[in-house]
Design a protein around this motif. Structure first.
Motif, short mmCIF file in Angstrom:
data_model
loop_
_atom_site.label_atom_id
_atom_site.label_comp_id
_atom_site.label_asym_id
_atom_site.label_seq_id
_atom_site.Cartn_x
_atom_site.Cartn_y
_atom_site.Cartn_z
N LEU A 174 0.83 -1.20 0.00
CA LEU A 174 0.00 0.00 0.00
C LEU A 174 0.87 1.25 0.00
CD1 LEU A 174 -2.73 -1.09 2.57
CD2 LEU A 174 -2.77 -1.32 0.08
N ASN A 175 0.30 2.34 -0.52
CA ASN A 175 1.06 3.59 -0.61
C ASN A 175 0.45 4.69 0.27
OD1 ASN A 175 -1.24 4.09 -2.02
ND2 ASN A 175 -0.24 4.75 -3.92
N VAL A 176 -0.22 4.26 1.35
CA VAL A 176 -0.73 5.21 2.34
C VAL A 176 -0.05 4.91 3.67
CG1 VAL A 176 -2.97 5.40 1.19
CG2 VAL A 176 -2.67 3.72 3.03
N PRO A 177 -0.05 5.86 4.62
CA PRO A 177 0.55 5.60 5.92
C PRO A 177 -0.12 4.41 6.63
CG PRO A 177 0.24 7.95 5.62
CD PRO A 177 -0.47 7.27 4.48
N ILE A 178 0.71 3.52 7.18
CA ILE A 178 0.22 2.36 7.91
C ILE A 178 0.50 2.57 9.39
CG2 ILE A 178 0.33 -0.14 8.17
CD1 ILE A 178 -0.58 0.87 5.38
N LEU A 179 -0.55 2.54 10.20
CA LEU A 179 -0.41 2.68 11.64
C LEU A 179 -0.53 1.30 12.28
CD1 LEU A 179 -1.17 5.56 10.62
CD2 LEU A 179 -2.29 5.91 12.82
N CYS A 180 0.45 0.95 13.10
CA CYS A 180 0.40 -0.32 13.81
C CYS A 180 -0.35 -0.12 15.11
CB CYS A 180 1.81 -0.84 14.08
SG CYS A 180 1.84 -2.49 14.83
N GLU A 181 -1.47 -0.83 15.26
CA GLU A 181 -2.30 -0.71 16.46
C GLU A 181 -2.82 -2.09 16.82
OE1 GLU A 181 -6.19 1.63 18.27
OE2 GLU A 181 -5.64 1.92 16.18
N GLY A 182 -2.81 -2.39 18.11
CA GLY A 182 -3.31 -3.65 18.58
C GLY A 182 -2.20 -4.57 19.07
N GLY A 183 -2.23 -4.88 20.35
CA GLY A 183 -1.29 -5.84 20.90
C GLY A 183 0.09 -5.32 21.21
N ILE A 184 0.34 -4.04 21.04
CA ILE A 184 1.66 -3.49 21.36
C ILE A 184 1.76 -3.38 22.89
CG2 ILE A 184 3.24 -1.56 21.11
CD1 ILE A 184 2.78 -3.09 18.54
N ALA A 185 2.67 -4.18 23.47
CA ALA A 185 2.72 -4.31 24.92
C ALA A 185 4.05 -3.91 25.53
CB ALA A 185 2.40 -5.75 25.32
N SER A 186 4.91 -3.24 24.76
CA SER A 186 6.19 -2.77 25.31
C SER A 186 6.79 -1.75 24.35
CB SER A 186 7.17 -3.93 25.49
OG SER A 186 7.62 -4.41 24.24
N PRO A 187 7.67 -0.89 24.85
CA PRO A 187 8.38 0.03 23.96
C PRO A 187 9.18 -0.70 22.89
CG PRO A 187 8.58 0.76 26.23
CD PRO A 187 7.95 -0.60 26.28
N THR A 188 9.71 -1.87 23.23
CA THR A 188 10.49 -2.64 22.26
C THR A 188 9.61 -3.07 21.09
OG1 THR A 188 11.96 -3.45 24.00
CG2 THR A 188 11.92 -4.70 21.94
N MET A 189 8.39 -3.49 21.38
CA MET A 189 7.46 -3.87 20.32
C MET A 189 7.10 -2.67 19.46
SD MET A 189 4.97 -6.52 22.39
CE MET A 189 3.97 -6.93 20.95
N ALA A 190 6.92 -1.52 20.08
CA ALA A 190 6.61 -0.31 19.33
C ALA A 190 7.74 0.04 18.38
CB ALA A 190 6.32 0.85 20.28
N ALA A 191 8.98 -0.08 18.87
CA ALA A 191 10.14 0.20 18.02
C ALA A 191 10.21 -0.79 16.87
CB ALA A 191 11.41 0.15 18.86
N LYS A 192 9.88 -2.05 17.13
CA LYS A 192 9.89 -3.05 16.06
C LYS A 192 8.89 -2.67 14.97
CE LYS A 192 9.38 -7.99 15.09
NZ LYS A 192 9.27 -9.36 15.67
N ALA A 193 7.72 -2.18 15.37
CA ALA A 193 6.71 -1.78 14.39
C ALA A 193 7.25 -0.68 13.48
CB ALA A 193 5.44 -1.31 15.10
#
Length: 231
Positions: A174-193
């Motif tokens: 896709l060529n639109v911004p993708i927001l990762c939401e759901g199940g993010i349970a740590s700053p490390t997971m957020a950084a991985k996204a």
């Protein structure tokens, strides 16, 4: 600076609470949102017009607004109708989030997105559960796509979020911004996204979900300890 640029590589905090929680008072949701913004959140995600209105008075960052509505004949519940979107916009939301899964809905997705664009002048965040629903949402006019509903629909309930595979597929196709939401349970997971290509990361329960977090702790203590549990 436009909204999309404002949220780039940032943390968006979802400030919500169950309807029966003491935290569901608009002034408390607004305090959560203000605290999140003061600590660096680039935007907030807020449910219901009353909460959006209170948060709008407390913060000046973008608000992703939605209105969860349980309709007897339809499984979609995140801003399912134009009337819901209009109320969210009037309350002060900058972006309208809605369920864009392939499930049956009261109004056609393309018509709903078009009316939000044309009549409300707001961009749309499509909450999806699969690559197919994401592609359909973009064709229908969605401006942003979020992985919000992966793990929460009939076809994905067997797999807990987040889906790193789905995130990677969305970024690739896709060529639109993708927001990762759901199940993010740590700053490390957020950084991985972000490292996988997410435009921004939305975190709710792990930051503001006191009710659900306490329930999880209590249930785990009851079922995983040898001693009698005394609350």
């Amino acid at each position: 600076m436009n909204l999309t640029t404002q949220i780039r590589s940032g943390l968006i905090v979802s400030c919500q609470a169950p309807p029966d929680s003491p935290l569901a008072a608009p002034e408390i949701i607004a305090a959560m949102a203000k605290a999140a913004v003061l600590r660096g959140a680039v935007a907030v995600r807020i449910n219901t017009p009353a909460h959006i209105q209170a948060v709008r008075q407390a913060v000046n960052v973008p608000i992703i607004g939605l209105w969860k509505q349980e309709l007897p004949d339809y499984p979609v519940y995140i801003t399912p109708r134009f009337s819901d979107a209009a109320a969210v916009a009037v309350a002060g939301a900058d972006v309208i989030a809605l369920d864009a899964t392939a499930r049956s809905r009261p109004e056609p997705l393309q018509d709903l997105i078009r009316r939000i664009h044309d009549e409300l002048g707001k961009p749309v965040m499509a909450d999806i559960d699969s690559l197919e629903s994401a592609k359909a949402a973009v064709v229908a006019g969605a401006d942003w796509v979020g992985t919000t509903l992966f793990g929460y629909t009939e076809t994905t309930a067997h797999t807990p979020p987040p889906s790193w595979l789905l995130l990677s597929q969305l970024v690739e196709h896709l060529n639109v911004p993708i927001l990762c939401e759901g199940g993010i349970a740590s700053p490390t997971m957020a950084a991985k996204a972000l490292n996988l290509g997410a435009w921004a990361v939305v975190v709710g329960t792990d930051i503001t979900g006191i009710d659900l977090k306490v329930q999880h702790y209590v249930q785990t203590l009851k079922t995983n300890t040898k001693h009698d549990f005394q609350p």
